[in-house]
Scaffold this active site. Sequence first.
Site, PDB file in Angstrom:
ATOM      1  N   THR A 194       8.422   9.155   4.803  1.00 36.90           N
ATOM      2  CA  THR A 194       8.007  10.354   4.085  1.00 36.90           C
ATOM      3  C   THR A 194       8.538  11.614   4.753  1.00 36.90           C
ATOM      4  O   THR A 194       8.776  12.626   4.100  1.00 36.90           O
ATOM      5  CB  THR A 194       6.467  10.389   3.990  1.00 36.90           C
ATOM      6  OG1 THR A 194       6.064   9.255   3.244  1.00 36.90           O
ATOM      7  CG2 THR A 194       5.953  11.627   3.307  1.00 36.90           C
TER       8      THR A 194
ATOM      9  N   TYR B  33       6.501  11.126  -4.867  1.00 37.11           N
ATOM     10  CA  TYR B  33       7.733  11.437  -4.150  1.00 37.11           C
ATOM     11  C   TYR B  33       8.447  10.144  -3.812  1.00 37.11           C
ATOM     12  O   TYR B  33       7.899   9.058  -3.955  1.00 37.11           O
ATOM     13  CB  TYR B  33       7.414  12.218  -2.857  1.00 37.11           C
ATOM     14  CG  TYR B  33       6.751  11.366  -1.814  1.00 37.11           C
ATOM     15  CD1 TYR B  33       5.393  11.093  -1.866  1.00 37.11           C
ATOM     16  CD2 TYR B  33       7.500  10.799  -0.780  1.00 37.11           C
ATOM     17  CE1 TYR B  33       4.784  10.281  -0.924  1.00 37.11           C
ATOM     18  CE2 TYR B  33       6.903   9.980   0.170  1.00 37.11           C
ATOM     19  CZ  TYR B  33       5.552   9.728   0.089  1.00 37.11           C
ATOM     20  OH  TYR B  33       4.964   8.913   1.013  1.00 37.11           O
TER      21      TYR B  33
ATOM     22  N   SER C 159       9.149   2.870   5.059  1.00 35.10           N
ATOM     23  CA  SER C 159       8.900   1.847   6.094  1.00 35.10           C
ATOM     24  C   SER C 159       8.182   0.626   5.546  1.00 35.10           C
ATOM     25  O   SER C 159       8.016  -0.375   6.239  1.00 35.10           O
ATOM     26  CB  SER C 159       8.163   2.439   7.293  1.00 35.10           C
ATOM     27  OG  SER C 159       6.816   2.675   6.999  1.00 35.10           O
ATOM     28  N   GLN C 160       7.776   0.653   4.251  1.00 42.81           N
ATOM     29  CA  GLN C 160       7.294  -0.578   3.609  1.00 42.81           C
ATOM     30  C   GLN C 160       8.424  -1.605   3.540  1.00 42.81           C
ATOM     31  O   GLN C 160       8.167  -2.795   3.389  1.00 42.81           O
ATOM     32  CB  GLN C 160       6.707  -0.298   2.208  1.00 42.81           C
ATOM     33  CG  GLN C 160       7.621   0.398   1.221  1.00 42.81           C
ATOM     34  CD  GLN C 160       7.516   1.915   1.294  1.00 42.81           C
ATOM     35  OE1 GLN C 160       7.460   2.489   2.372  1.00 42.81           O
ATOM     36  NE2 GLN C 160       7.475   2.570   0.138  1.00 42.81           N
TER      37      GLN C 160
ATOM     38  N   THR D 104       5.273   6.108   7.913  1.00 37.79           N
ATOM     39  CA  THR D 104       3.996   5.867   8.591  1.00 37.79           C
ATOM     40  C   THR D 104       3.409   4.481   8.272  1.00 37.79           C
ATOM     41  O   THR D 104       2.574   3.984   9.023  1.00 37.79           O
ATOM     42  CB  THR D 104       2.961   6.949   8.209  1.00 37.79           C
ATOM     43  OG1 THR D 104       2.752   6.910   6.807  1.00 37.79           O
ATOM     44  CG2 THR D 104       3.429   8.330   8.643  1.00 37.79           C
ATOM     45  N   ASP D 105       3.846   3.859   7.166  1.00 36.81           N
ATOM     46  CA  ASP D 105       3.214   2.598   6.737  1.00 36.81           C
ATOM     47  C   ASP D 105       3.283   1.510   7.805  1.00 36.81           C
ATOM     48  O   ASP D 105       2.317   0.781   8.031  1.00 36.81           O
ATOM     49  CB  ASP D 105       3.886   2.065   5.460  1.00 36.81           C
ATOM     50  CG  ASP D 105       3.574   2.905   4.230  1.00 36.81           C
ATOM     51  OD1 ASP D 105       2.769   3.846   4.339  1.00 36.81           O
ATOM     52  OD2 ASP D 105       4.143   2.611   3.164  1.00 36.81           O
TER      53      ASP D 105
ATOM     54  N   LYS E 101      -2.794   3.043  11.681  1.00 33.17           N
ATOM     55  CA  LYS E 101      -2.938   3.984  10.560  1.00 33.17           C
ATOM     56  C   LYS E 101      -4.322   3.771   9.975  1.00 33.17           C
ATOM     57  O   LYS E 101      -4.665   2.658   9.572  1.00 33.17           O
ATOM     58  CB  LYS E 101      -1.834   3.720   9.533  1.00 33.17           C
ATOM     59  CG  LYS E 101      -1.781   4.760   8.433  1.00 33.17           C
ATOM     60  CD  LYS E 101      -0.577   4.585   7.512  1.00 33.17           C
ATOM     61  CE  LYS E 101      -0.553   5.705   6.480  1.00 33.17           C
ATOM     62  NZ  LYS E 101       0.606   5.643   5.576  1.00 33.17           N
TER      63      LYS E 101
HETATM   64  N1  ASP Z   1       5.715   4.788   2.398  1.00 33.98           N
HETATM   65  C1  ASP Z   1       6.059   5.784   3.383  1.00 33.98           C
HETATM   66  C2  ASP Z   1       6.753   5.074   4.534  1.00 33.98           C
HETATM   67  O1  ASP Z   1       6.110   4.415   5.294  1.00 33.98           O
HETATM   68  C3  ASP Z   1       4.838   6.497   3.822  1.00 33.98           C
HETATM   69  C4  ASP Z   1       5.027   7.504   4.936  1.00 33.98           C
HETATM   70  O2  ASP Z   1       6.033   7.639   5.581  1.00 33.98           O
HETATM   71  O3  ASP Z   1       4.036   8.239   5.174  1.00 33.98           O
HETATM   72  O4  ASP Z   1       7.927   5.182   4.646  1.00 33.98           O
END
Ligand code: ASP
Length: 349
Positions: free
Chosen positions: A34, A47, A80-81, A113-114, A186
């Site tokens: 993100t 987004y 990051s998923q 963050t995932d 998280k």
């Molecule tokens: N789906 C995003 C990721 O992990 C969420 C984030 O970065 O907050 O890439």
Amino acid sequence: MRNLRFTMLVFVALVISITLCAKPKIRIIATGGTIAGVAASSSSSAYTAGQVGIQTLIDAVPQVKDLAEVSGEQLVNIGSQDMNDQVWLKLAKRVNQLLNAEGYDGVLITHGTDTMEETAYFLSLTVHSDKPVILVGSMRPSTAISADGPANLYNGVAALCDPTSKGHGVMACMNNMLIDAKSLYKSHTTDCATFKGTYGQIGYVYNGKAYYTSEPTYRHTTRSEFNVDNLDKLPQVGIVYGYANASALPMQAFVNAKFDGIVLAGVGDGNFYKDVFDVALKARNSGIQIVRSSRVPTGPTCLNGEVDDSKYHFVAALNLNPQKARVLLQLALTKTHDWQQIQKYFQEY
Ligand code: ASP
């Protein structure tokens, strides 16, 4: 003669002052997330992650140039998923190279963050340097009102430049907090203050300076015996989620696919639903390593609790959540299939 001595003295003083004034050399590796996300509108929650490149991220925070000699590279640009073993291996090898062969003083990784907690823990076991490695990300895309990415990136670089940051292993720097890789998780799907440490934070960044309040005690980085330099793939380990009246089908599917290990995200203290237990036992007897962890967010999964691990040759994940237990089991299986040795790894790392 006197003139020569004076010239030499001036030369030495010059070299010393240049060395003292030299800024730390920091490399930023961008992987997406993100923090590199773009939305159609600055106030929308819709987004796409992983859109903006490394140079745009650096240019958004020109202040980092006052702290360090900063340069960057783009490893991948994904949400990051979609993080996977191949990217982890590439990333670990690259960080080792930057710190141990290319003379960098620290590495910042921009990351979604995932799965940040898993990447951080993987690196804490596979990077062999006491120089700091810090992951940063953001909860709001780069185009949002009050995007949190730039401050996290600035704080991350500031912490990397701080001489007190050596030797703490891999950390995340989010929302001013420094959290070590093992503790990091998280805790909220949307909040900017989402990252917590199971055992609290180990420090924080304030006005461009890092302050440490505690020290991780587990084995990491320079004391880790795991090495991925010569690996191009990792053992296959899956996670099975526990719940009331659970189906044994996911566990059976991993067994059929000949996975090397299975982590249970069990109920309570890593307990199985009876049908799942039966399949787990068969899997174990066929050589697949079973690790019991828990879907409960905090607290250890204890050895020989309600389940007799010693009898069934299961491993208790102790203080690792399922997703991190998976990481350690993957690395453990690159070295041994002895369940007692694997249990020892879970005690030490
Ligand atoms: N789906 C995003 C990721 O992990 C969420 C984030 O970065 O907050 O890439």
